[in-house]
Write an enzyme that holds these catalytic residues in place. Structure first.
Site, short mmCIF file in Angstrom:
data_model
loop_
_atom_site.label_atom_id
_atom_site.label_comp_id
_atom_site.label_asym_id
_atom_site.label_seq_id
_atom_site.Cartn_x
_atom_site.Cartn_y
_atom_site.Cartn_z
N ASP A 1 8.02 -1.86 6.99
CA ASP A 1 8.03 -2.70 5.78
C ASP A 1 9.44 -3.08 5.36
OD1 ASP A 1 5.23 -0.96 4.24
OD2 ASP A 1 5.29 -2.56 5.73
N ASP B 1 0.88 -1.19 0.00
CA ASP B 1 0.00 0.00 0.00
C ASP B 1 0.91 1.23 0.00
OD1 ASP B 1 -0.83 0.68 3.50
OD2 ASP B 1 0.90 -0.40 2.68
N ASP C 1 6.88 1.22 2.52
CA ASP C 1 6.68 0.28 1.42
C ASP C 1 7.69 0.55 0.31
OD1 ASP C 1 3.94 1.12 2.63
OD2 ASP C 1 3.49 -0.83 1.75
O1 RIB Z 1 1.97 -0.34 10.86
C1 RIB Z 1 2.92 -0.13 9.84
C2 RIB Z 1 2.38 -0.57 8.52
O2 RIB Z 1 1.24 0.20 8.17
C3 RIB Z 1 3.37 -0.37 7.37
O3 RIB Z 1 3.13 -1.35 6.39
C4 RIB Z 1 3.00 0.98 6.84
O4 RIB Z 1 3.36 1.16 5.47
C5 RIB Z 1 1.52 0.95 6.99
O5 RIB Z 1 0.98 0.28 5.85
CA CA Z 2 2.73 -0.64 4.10
#
Ligand code: RIB
Ligand code: CA
Length: 316
Positions: free
Chosen positions: A242, A11, A16
């Protein structure tokens, strides 16, 4: 070393982006495709950001648009942590490349069901696409070689005291995935806070490397460090969740993990989205004890993790 075939679901927000670059630049992975879901920001922004990241990684990896909302509908995006554009508002130009027309759910099903060799899945966001794919093709749970998730936290959350973002955005999807037979590894908040730090001296190396991928990672890490410095008043290491999950997916030996039976809370007033691990040691003595369903990462070796990230990304 033989490359492992992988699909990454995300996402795309700031962390990410770093994780995608690490996965795409690693010689250990053959990234077959990236599937996207709404989460940190809207799907439209996630797709755009993912294309920008692929271009900075200088890799030919297709990007597939997926779920535009969680299974149950409403969710809160996370511009507070990722900026209004989802990439820290640091000003990356729009991408030239375009996304695929195949839906992410169909790409997941076709790729894993039709592959003649093992394909592994790494998820960095809410589990909506994976849940939808499992609902559309139930046999899929026996065709995913392994799943490494950035998800949850058995000692508390970040969005609420109980729940981590990727799970609370779509708890029903997480429940479907955690109940599945897919061999799962959960990289949750605890070990990331313990061993997932990237230090200021690491950021400086990325900023000086001179490659498009290190430039992106350096700018995003710097943005995160400066955001926290404005809050806490001092320079501190940053811990991109991530990126740590991708590190564990690349080299599981940098982490310790324990199998637990983990349940997803769907209804709690204060606990919806909680990843509840049954850690009662005596439970295994009882016949009705549910078998462990996920390998829960409990510790990450920070030195080995940082070395993995630096060694992978600093290669020209
Ligand atoms: O809690 C952290 C996660 O939530 C990570 O993947 C960040 O990118 C959000 O998606
Ligand atoms: Ca994420």
């Amino acid at each position: 070393m033989e490359k492992r075939k992988v699909v990454i679901d995300c996402d795309t927000g700031v962390d990410d982006a770093m994780a995608l670059i690490l996965g795409m630049r690693s010689p250990a992975f053959d990234v077959l495709g990236i599937t996207t879901t709404a989460g940190n920001v809207t799907l439209e922004k996630v797709v755009r950001n993912t294309l920008v990241v692929v271009e900075h990684a200088q890799r030919e990896v297709p990007v597939y648009p997926g779920a535009s909302r969680p299974l149950m509908g409403a969710w809160d995006t996370a511009e507070n942590a990722h900026g209004s554009d989802g990439l820290g508002d640091v000003g990356f130009p729009d991408p030239e490349r375009t996304a695929e027309t195949t839906h992410a759910v169909d790409f997941l099903i076709e790729t894993f069901m039709n592959s003649g060799e093992p394909v592994h899945l790494i998820t960095l966001g809410p589990l909506t696409n994976v849940a939808l794919a499992l609902a559309k093709a139930p046999a899929l749970e026996h065709h995913i070689a392994s799943l490494v998730m950035m998800a949850g936290g058995i000692n508390g959350g970040n969005v609420t005291a109980a729940a981590e973002f990727n799970v609370i955005v779509d708890p029903e999807a997480a429940d479907i995935v955690f109940r599945s037979a897919i061999p799962k590894t959960m990289v949750g908040l605890g070990p990331i806070m313990q061993g997932g730090s990237i230090k200021a001296e690491d950021v400086a190396q990325f900023e000086q490397a001179g490659t498009p991928w290190c430039d992106m990672v350096g700018r995003l890490l710097r943005q995160r460090m400066e955001a926290w410095q404005a809050i806490v008043g001092e320079v501190r290491p940053t811990m991109p969740p991530d990126l740590a999950a991708m590190g564990v997916a690349l080299d599981p030996d940098i982490a310790q993990a324990t199998p637990y039976h983990v349940m997803i809370e769907l209804n709690g007033t204060h606990t919806r989205g909680m990843t509840l691990a049954d850690r009662r040691w005596y439970r295994k003595l009882f016949d009705d004890a549910p078998a462990p369903n996920v390998n829960v990462v409990t510790e990450i070796d920070n030195d080995r993790y940082r070395k993995l990230v630096l060694d992978t990304l600093l290669v020209q």
